[in-house]
Design a protein around this motif. Structure first.
Motif, mmCIF file in Angstrom:
data_model
loop_
_atom_site.group_PDB
_atom_site.id
_atom_site.type_symbol
_atom_site.label_atom_id
_atom_site.label_comp_id
_atom_site.label_asym_id
_atom_site.label_seq_id
_atom_site.Cartn_x
_atom_site.Cartn_y
_atom_site.Cartn_z
ATOM 1 N N UNK A 130 24.902 42.710 18.044
ATOM 2 C CA UNK A 130 24.109 42.346 19.219
ATOM 3 C C UNK A 130 24.270 40.866 19.554
ATOM 4 N N UNK A 131 24.380 40.043 18.506
ATOM 5 C CA UNK A 131 24.583 38.610 18.716
ATOM 6 C C UNK A 131 25.934 38.327 19.365
ATOM 7 N N UNK A 132 26.966 39.051 18.921
ATOM 8 C CA UNK A 132 28.296 38.899 19.517
ATOM 9 C C UNK A 132 28.257 39.245 21.007
ATOM 10 N N UNK A 133 27.592 40.337 21.313
ATOM 11 C CA UNK A 133 27.496 40.770 22.709
ATOM 12 C C UNK A 133 26.776 39.727 23.557
ATOM 13 N N UNK A 134 25.703 39.198 23.020
ATOM 14 C CA UNK A 134 24.919 38.186 23.726
ATOM 15 C C UNK A 134 25.746 36.937 24.001
ATOM 16 N N UNK A 135 26.592 36.564 23.042
ATOM 17 C CA UNK A 135 27.395 35.340 23.187
ATOM 18 C C UNK A 135 28.744 35.596 23.871
ATOM 19 N N UNK A 182 33.946 42.528 9.063
ATOM 20 C CA UNK A 182 33.377 43.828 8.718
ATOM 21 C C UNK A 182 31.868 43.659 8.573
ATOM 22 N N UNK A 183 31.123 44.621 9.082
ATOM 23 C CA UNK A 183 29.675 44.640 8.889
ATOM 24 C C UNK A 183 29.287 46.020 8.371
ATOM 25 N N UNK A 184 28.142 46.095 7.741
ATOM 26 C CA UNK A 184 27.659 47.377 7.248
ATOM 27 C C UNK A 184 27.090 48.220 8.378
ATOM 28 N N UNK A 185 26.971 49.509 8.112
ATOM 29 C CA UNK A 185 26.344 50.420 9.080
ATOM 30 C C UNK A 185 24.835 50.372 8.823
ATOM 31 N N UNK A 186 24.232 49.216 9.173
ATOM 32 C CA UNK A 186 22.820 48.980 8.874
ATOM 33 C C UNK A 186 22.213 48.078 9.951
ATOM 34 N N UNK A 187 20.928 47.815 9.821
ATOM 35 C CA UNK A 187 20.242 47.025 10.854
ATOM 36 C C UNK A 187 20.782 45.603 10.949
ATOM 37 N N UNK A 188 21.153 45.014 9.812
ATOM 38 C CA UNK A 188 21.727 43.670 9.847
ATOM 39 C C UNK A 188 23.074 43.681 10.578
ATOM 40 N N UNK A 189 23.874 44.727 10.332
ATOM 41 C CA UNK A 189 25.150 44.843 11.030
ATOM 42 C C UNK A 189 24.954 44.958 12.530
ATOM 43 N N UNK A 233 29.781 30.733 13.769
ATOM 44 C CA UNK A 233 29.231 29.560 14.450
ATOM 45 C C UNK A 233 30.286 28.931 15.356
ATOM 46 N N UNK A 234 31.500 28.792 14.835
ATOM 47 C CA UNK A 234 32.589 28.203 15.635
ATOM 48 C C UNK A 234 32.914 29.097 16.827
ATOM 49 N N UNK A 235 32.991 30.404 16.577
ATOM 50 C CA UNK A 235 33.266 31.346 17.674
ATOM 51 C C UNK A 235 32.189 31.244 18.747
ATOM 52 N N UNK A 268 32.769 36.031 7.759
ATOM 53 C CA UNK A 268 31.612 36.865 7.448
ATOM 54 C C UNK A 268 30.392 36.357 8.203
ATOM 55 N N UNK A 269 29.611 37.272 8.737
ATOM 56 C CA UNK A 269 28.311 36.906 9.314
ATOM 57 C C UNK A 269 27.225 37.578 8.494
ATOM 58 N N UNK A 270 26.114 36.886 8.372
ATOM 59 C CA UNK A 270 24.966 37.422 7.646
ATOM 60 C C UNK A 270 23.714 37.281 8.490
ATOM 61 N N UNK A 271 22.756 38.112 8.217
ATOM 62 C CA UNK A 271 21.432 37.868 8.760
ATOM 63 C C UNK A 271 20.847 36.707 7.960
ATOM 64 N N UNK A 272 20.180 35.790 8.642
ATOM 65 C CA UNK A 272 19.611 34.622 7.976
ATOM 66 C C UNK A 272 18.124 34.547 8.275
ATOM 67 N N UNK A 273 17.342 34.423 7.232
ATOM 68 C CA UNK A 273 15.901 34.301 7.387
ATOM 69 C C UNK A 273 15.501 32.864 7.062
ATOM 70 N N UNK A 274 15.042 32.140 8.084
ATOM 71 C CA UNK A 274 14.695 30.729 7.936
ATOM 72 C C UNK A 274 13.177 30.596 7.800
#
Length: 312
Positions: A70-75, A58-65, A41-43, A12-18
């Motif tokens: 976008x992060x996957x594409x970047x990496x 699985x991700x939601x059909x939302x901005x966090x998803x 993180x490992x990937x 699972x991936x989540x949006x994280x607000x630090x």
């Protein structure tokens, strides 16, 4: 084509607000947005080292998803096994800022998330057939009974194909109904793995043993090929089924910024090195090195190095 992928993992991936300032999360007014998730993180770490990695989720059909995708594409992580699920939301978390080396406070908002609805239906046989290694973690195992069933099925298939499997217990007691269930189910996965990577405290909880060698023997006697135990400031200790064992000293870090992600960085080092044909002591040393880099920056994956930054 066989083995077009080096590694496949599930999580699972989540949006994280630090928080950008130290103190109680209730008082924090400004946050930086990142992506979080142990298996992601490992990937990410493996992909930065040039490995071809596929992440199943699985991700939601939302901005966090969309943020996660976008992060996957970047990496340059293969997102072909990610389902966009319009029924459920992508999870998120809030993380406090700790600049004194202590663990930050993390509050999760993930119950009923899209990823918690992972199931054996998300098993993409073509992708798994192309991968030469499967990495599993106790986080995805804890999300739901159906997510656990997916991990168990993936391990069974990969093992039947003589592919290697690594397992990081990554204990999350709060996600389990009881400690007894957590121990039983995580050990069932661990026994399918070739390489098991627990922390010392995790190993004690899972095995009842209190020494690195006792923990290692518990798994080696059940078919695991190598056990690498993270021993904190001391570094790591390993033992193999053939009896090879030893300690690898930690790399001293003067300024610890963020401890979250250290174990994932360690897994990146060990897995990448073993897949490259390095010896286990070399792999553990790389694990220590990447783990030390991960804790020197803010964020779960920001400190994971590229091949050039690794300097090997």
């Amino acid at each position: 084509m066989q083995n077009r992928l080096d590694v496949i993992t599930i999580g699972e991936a989540m949006a994280m607000f630090v928080a950008t300032e130290t103190g109680d999360l209730a008082d924090a007014e400004q946050f930086v947005k990142r992506v979080a998730g142990a298996e992601l993180n490992v990937a990410t770490g493996l992909a930065r080292l040039g490995m071809k990695v596929c992440w199943v989720s699985r991700v939601g059909d939302d901005s966090f998803g969309r943020f996660v995708l976008n992060s996957l594409k970047k990496e340059r992580i293969d997102a072909g096994c990610v389902t966009i699920d319009g029924r459920y939301a992508t999870g998120f978390q809030l993380k406090s800022k700790a600049d004194d080396g202590t663990d930050p406070i993390v509050e999760y908002f993930r119950k009923g998330s899209a990823a918690s609805h992972l199931s054996p239906e998300d098993f993409n046989a073509a992708a798994f057939n192309q991968a030469r290694h499967l990495h599993l973690s106790g986080v995805a195992a804890a999300l739901s009974p159906t997510s656990y069933a997916l991990l168990e099925h993936a391990a069974k298939v990969m093992k039947a194909q003589d592919k290697t499997i690594s397992f990081d217990p990554n204990l999350r007691p709060v996600l389990w109904k009881s400690e007894a269930e957590m121990v039983e189910k995580l050990n069932r996965l661990a026994f399918q793995a070739d390489w098991v990577l627990p922390g010392l405290k995790e190993g004690t909880i899972l095995t009842g043993e209190t020494t690195p060698e006792g923990i290692a023997d518990f798994y080696l006697q059940r078919g695991v090929k190598a056990v690498v135990i993270k021993t904190g400031a001391d570094g790591a200790w390993f033992k193999t089924a053939s009896g090879e064992q030893g300690a690898v000293a930690a790399i001293k870090v003067e300024n610890v910024v963020d401890t979250v992600g250290a174990g994932d960085g360690f897994a990146v080092g060990v897995i990448s090195a073993l897949l490259e044909g390095k010896t286990l002591p070399q792999a553990v040393a790389r694990g220590n090195k990447i783990g030390s880099l991960a804790i020197q920056v803010l964020g779960d994956s920001e400190g994971l190095p590229t091949r050039e930054e690794l300097g090997e």
